[in-house]
Design a protein around this motif. Structure first.
Motif, PDB file in Angstrom:
ATOM      1  N   THR A   1      -7.333  10.869  -9.119  1.00  0.00           N
ATOM      2  CA  THR A   1      -8.459  11.444  -8.378  1.00  0.00           C
ATOM      3  C   THR A   1      -9.324  10.401  -7.691  1.00  0.00           C
ATOM      4  O   THR A   1     -10.186  10.748  -6.882  1.00  0.00           O
ATOM      5  CB  THR A   1      -9.341  12.279  -9.322  1.00  0.00           C
ATOM      6  N   HIS A   2      -9.118   9.122  -7.996  1.00  0.00           N
ATOM      7  CA  HIS A   2      -9.937   8.063  -7.415  1.00  0.00           C
ATOM      8  C   HIS A   2      -9.070   7.117  -6.588  1.00  0.00           C
ATOM      9  O   HIS A   2      -7.876   6.955  -6.834  1.00  0.00           O
ATOM     10  CB  HIS A   2     -10.667   7.276  -8.510  1.00  0.00           C
ATOM     11  N   ASP A   3      -9.690   6.486  -5.603  1.00  0.00           N
ATOM     12  CA  ASP A   3      -9.049   5.444  -4.789  1.00  0.00           C
ATOM     13  C   ASP A   3      -7.765   5.925  -4.124  1.00  0.00           C
ATOM     14  O   ASP A   3      -6.760   5.231  -4.091  1.00  0.00           O
ATOM     15  CB  ASP A   3      -8.760   4.198  -5.650  1.00  0.00           C
ATOM     16  N   ARG A   4      -7.805   7.120  -3.581  1.00  0.00           N
ATOM     17  CA  ARG A   4      -6.684   7.607  -2.780  1.00  0.00           C
ATOM     18  C   ARG A   4      -6.724   6.930  -1.419  1.00  0.00           C
ATOM     19  O   ARG A   4      -7.767   6.480  -0.965  1.00  0.00           O
ATOM     20  CB  ARG A   4      -6.779   9.121  -2.626  1.00  0.00           C
ATOM     21  N   PHE A   5      -5.581   6.887  -0.752  1.00  0.00           N
ATOM     22  CA  PHE A   5      -5.512   6.164   0.521  1.00  0.00           C
ATOM     23  C   PHE A   5      -5.191   7.084   1.698  1.00  0.00           C
ATOM     24  O   PHE A   5      -4.502   8.087   1.560  1.00  0.00           O
ATOM     25  CB  PHE A   5      -4.465   5.049   0.455  1.00  0.00           C
ATOM     26  N   SER A   6      -5.720   6.696   2.857  1.00  0.00           N
ATOM     27  CA  SER A   6      -5.276   7.269   4.123  1.00  0.00           C
ATOM     28  C   SER A   6      -4.031   6.503   4.561  1.00  0.00           C
ATOM     29  O   SER A   6      -3.672   5.466   3.974  1.00  0.00           O
ATOM     30  CB  SER A   6      -6.373   7.128   5.181  1.00  0.00           C
ATOM     31  N   GLY A   7      -3.379   6.972   5.607  1.00  0.00           N
ATOM     32  CA  GLY A   7      -2.247   6.231   6.133  1.00  0.00           C
ATOM     33  C   GLY A   7      -2.645   4.834   6.585  1.00  0.00           C
ATOM     34  O   GLY A   7      -1.951   3.848   6.303  1.00  0.00           O
ATOM     35  N   GLU A   8      -3.794   4.738   7.252  1.00  0.00           N
ATOM     36  CA  GLU A   8      -4.285   3.446   7.720  1.00  0.00           C
ATOM     37  C   GLU A   8      -4.597   2.515   6.555  1.00  0.00           C
ATOM     38  O   GLU A   8      -4.293   1.318   6.590  1.00  0.00           O
ATOM     39  CB  GLU A   8      -5.530   3.668   8.579  1.00  0.00           C
ATOM     40  N   GLU A   9      -5.183   3.059   5.504  1.00  0.00           N
ATOM     41  CA  GLU A   9      -5.512   2.237   4.330  1.00  0.00           C
ATOM     42  C   GLU A   9      -4.263   1.780   3.591  1.00  0.00           C
ATOM     43  O   GLU A   9      -4.223   0.661   3.065  1.00  0.00           O
ATOM     44  CB  GLU A   9      -6.429   3.031   3.395  1.00  0.00           C
ATOM     45  N   PHE A  10      -3.233   2.626   3.570  1.00  0.00           N
ATOM     46  CA  PHE A  10      -1.987   2.213   2.924  1.00  0.00           C
ATOM     47  C   PHE A  10      -1.347   1.059   3.690  1.00  0.00           C
ATOM     48  O   PHE A  10      -0.911   0.065   3.096  1.00  0.00           O
ATOM     49  CB  PHE A  10      -1.012   3.386   2.830  1.00  0.00           C
ATOM     50  N   ALA A  11      -1.309   1.179   5.016  1.00  0.00           N
ATOM     51  CA  ALA A  11      -0.763   0.093   5.835  1.00  0.00           C
ATOM     52  C   ALA A  11      -1.577  -1.183   5.656  1.00  0.00           C
ATOM     53  O   ALA A  11      -1.014  -2.283   5.558  1.00  0.00           O
ATOM     54  CB  ALA A  11      -0.723   0.513   7.300  1.00  0.00           C
ATOM     55  N   ALA A  12      -2.899  -1.052   5.576  1.00  0.00           N
ATOM     56  CA  ALA A  12      -3.744  -2.222   5.363  1.00  0.00           C
ATOM     57  C   ALA A  12      -3.483  -2.830   3.986  1.00  0.00           C
ATOM     58  O   ALA A  12      -3.466  -4.058   3.825  1.00  0.00           O
ATOM     59  CB  ALA A  12      -5.220  -1.838   5.499  1.00  0.00           C
ATOM     60  N   GLY A  13      -3.258  -1.989   2.971  1.00  0.00           N
ATOM     61  CA  GLY A  13      -2.925  -2.484   1.641  1.00  0.00           C
ATOM     62  C   GLY A  13      -1.624  -3.259   1.634  1.00  0.00           C
ATOM     63  O   GLY A  13      -1.490  -4.270   0.922  1.00  0.00           O
ATOM     64  N   CYS A  14      -0.664  -2.802   2.422  1.00  0.00           N
ATOM     65  CA  CYS A  14       0.594  -3.550   2.563  1.00  0.00           C
ATOM     66  C   CYS A  14       0.319  -4.943   3.110  1.00  0.00           C
ATOM     67  O   CYS A  14       0.839  -5.942   2.601  1.00  0.00           O
ATOM     68  CB  CYS A  14       1.550  -2.796   3.493  1.00  0.00           C
ATOM     69  N   THR A  15      -0.510  -5.015   4.138  1.00  0.00           N
ATOM     70  CA  THR A  15      -0.819  -6.307   4.752  1.00  0.00           C
ATOM     71  C   THR A  15      -1.460  -7.253   3.750  1.00  0.00           C
ATOM     72  O   THR A  15      -1.084  -8.433   3.658  1.00  0.00           O
ATOM     73  CB  THR A  15      -1.748  -6.099   5.962  1.00  0.00           C
ATOM     74  N   VAL A  16      -2.416  -6.756   2.979  1.00  0.00           N
ATOM     75  CA  VAL A  16      -3.080  -7.581   1.970  1.00  0.00           C
ATOM     76  C   VAL A  16      -2.068  -8.096   0.944  1.00  0.00           C
ATOM     77  O   VAL A  16      -2.157  -9.238   0.479  1.00  0.00           O
ATOM     78  CB  VAL A  16      -4.209  -6.784   1.278  1.00  0.00           C
ATOM     79  N   ALA A  17      -1.079  -7.284   0.617  1.00  0.00           N
ATOM     80  CA  ALA A  17      -0.072  -7.668  -0.374  1.00  0.00           C
ATOM     81  C   ALA A  17       0.957  -8.655   0.172  1.00  0.00           C
ATOM     82  O   ALA A  17       1.759  -9.190  -0.593  1.00  0.00           O
ATOM     83  CB  ALA A  17       0.637  -6.424  -0.889  1.00  0.00           C
ATOM     84  N   GLY A  18       0.950  -8.878   1.487  1.00  0.00           N
ATOM     85  CA  GLY A  18       1.928  -9.781   2.087  1.00  0.00           C
ATOM     86  C   GLY A  18       3.089  -9.070   2.733  1.00  0.00           C
ATOM     87  O   GLY A  18       4.162  -9.655   2.933  1.00  0.00           O
ATOM     88  N   LEU A  19       2.871  -7.806   3.089  1.00  0.00           N
ATOM     89  CA  LEU A  19       3.913  -6.973   3.695  1.00  0.00           C
ATOM     90  C   LEU A  19       3.438  -6.547   5.085  1.00  0.00           C
ATOM     91  O   LEU A  19       2.484  -5.783   5.205  1.00  0.00           O
ATOM     92  CB  LEU A  19       4.170  -5.741   2.826  1.00  0.00           C
ATOM     93  N   ASP A  20       4.087  -7.054   6.121  1.00  0.00           N
ATOM     94  CA  ASP A  20       3.655  -6.787   7.498  1.00  0.00           C
ATOM     95  C   ASP A  20       4.284  -5.512   8.040  1.00  0.00           C
ATOM     96  O   ASP A  20       5.507  -5.430   8.201  1.00  0.00           O
ATOM     97  CB  ASP A  20       4.053  -7.951   8.403  1.00  0.00           C
ATOM     98  N   VAL A  21       3.452  -4.522   8.347  1.00  0.00           N
ATOM     99  CA  VAL A  21       3.947  -3.274   8.927  1.00  0.00           C
ATOM    100  C   VAL A  21       4.222  -3.448  10.413  1.00  0.00           C
ATOM    101  O   VAL A  21       5.212  -2.929  10.941  1.00  0.00           O
ATOM    102  CB  VAL A  21       2.948  -2.125   8.672  1.00  0.00           C
ATOM    103  N   ASP A  22       3.357  -4.168  11.116  1.00  0.00           N
ATOM    104  CA  ASP A  22       3.575  -4.511  12.527  1.00  0.00           C
ATOM    105  C   ASP A  22       3.920  -3.311  13.396  1.00  0.00           C
ATOM    106  O   ASP A  22       4.865  -3.341  14.190  1.00  0.00           O
ATOM    107  CB  ASP A  22       4.690  -5.564  12.663  1.00  0.00           C
ATOM    108  N   GLY A  23       3.179  -2.218  13.244  1.00  0.00           N
ATOM    109  CA  GLY A  23       3.385  -1.059  14.098  1.00  0.00           C
ATOM    110  C   GLY A  23       4.578  -0.198  13.745  1.00  0.00           C
ATOM    111  O   GLY A  23       4.844   0.787  14.446  1.00  0.00           O
TER     112      GLY A  23
END
Length: 200
Positions: A160-182
């Motif tokens: 119930t807490h800290d759910r993500f939007s699509g944009e936030e999930f992609a941003a989380g990937c970037t922080v983890a070292g995973l480049d979505v790049d569009g």
């Protein structure tokens, strides 16, 4: 977090398998290509439909797959018995603490599992850790937009807490070292995000 009985029934039916095979897999293939001859990890394998798709459609040489629910792993063992032990390894496991060395896999697949994980950012960090540099993370995820709907809130069980939007999930990937790049798309009014990210 394990699925409740209603979601387990929904995930273990032919309609879900057909959607995985005929909609999700082709879309992920368009976004990221196939994985011929590669070592692949599937997180949250359920009854093994995704593992079959990774072997048959994506062409992986070997798939390591795990699920938090031992009953689902047993279902997967029955479904995938013709591939055991040569092309598939199955176990009970947790995506926030993956029991494998660093840079072990060429690709990781997530068919809608991480939205069940309260600490989803740690899960993304673990996925990045076990991917080799240049390895790909294929994902299909359910967003906060969907989880806020009456049907999801009433019948299904999710953090119930800290759910993500699509944009936030992609941003989380970037922080983890995973480049979505569009290479991601949102579908069904923003309820789902599909994409492929590459490990730095």
């Amino acid at each position: 977090m394990k699925m409740n009985a209603i979601e387990t029934a929904l995930m273990n039916n032919p309609v879900r398998a057909a959607i995985q095979r005929h909609y999700e897999a082709p879309l992920l293939e368009r976004l990221g290509g196939r994985t011929p001859g590669e070592r692949v990890l599937e997180v949250g394998c359920g009854r093994g439909v995704g593992t079959e798709i990774i072997l048959e459609r994506f062409g992986a040489a070997h798939v390591t797959a795990f699920d938090l629910d031992p009953a689902m792993v047993q279902r997967a063992r029955r479904r995938l018995r013709r591939h055991l032990p040569g092309r598939v390894a199955l176990s009970v496991g947790d995506v926030t603490s993956i029991d494998t060395p660093d840079a072990e896999f060429d690709a990781v697949f997530d068919f809608g599992i991480i939205h069940h994980v309260p600490d989803w950012r740690t899960a993304l960090g673990e996925i990045a850790r076990v991917l080799r540099p240049g390895g790909r993370f294929y994902f299909e995820e359910v967003t906060r937009h969907a989880l806020q709907r009456w049907s999801y809130r009433t019948f299904l069980l999710h953090p119930t807490h800290d759910r993500f939007s699509g944009e936030e999930f992609a941003a989380g990937c970037t922080v983890a070292g995973l480049d979505v790049d569009g290479r991601s798309v949102e579908r069904f009014f923003g309820d789902f995000i599909f994409g492929v990210a590459t490990r730095h």
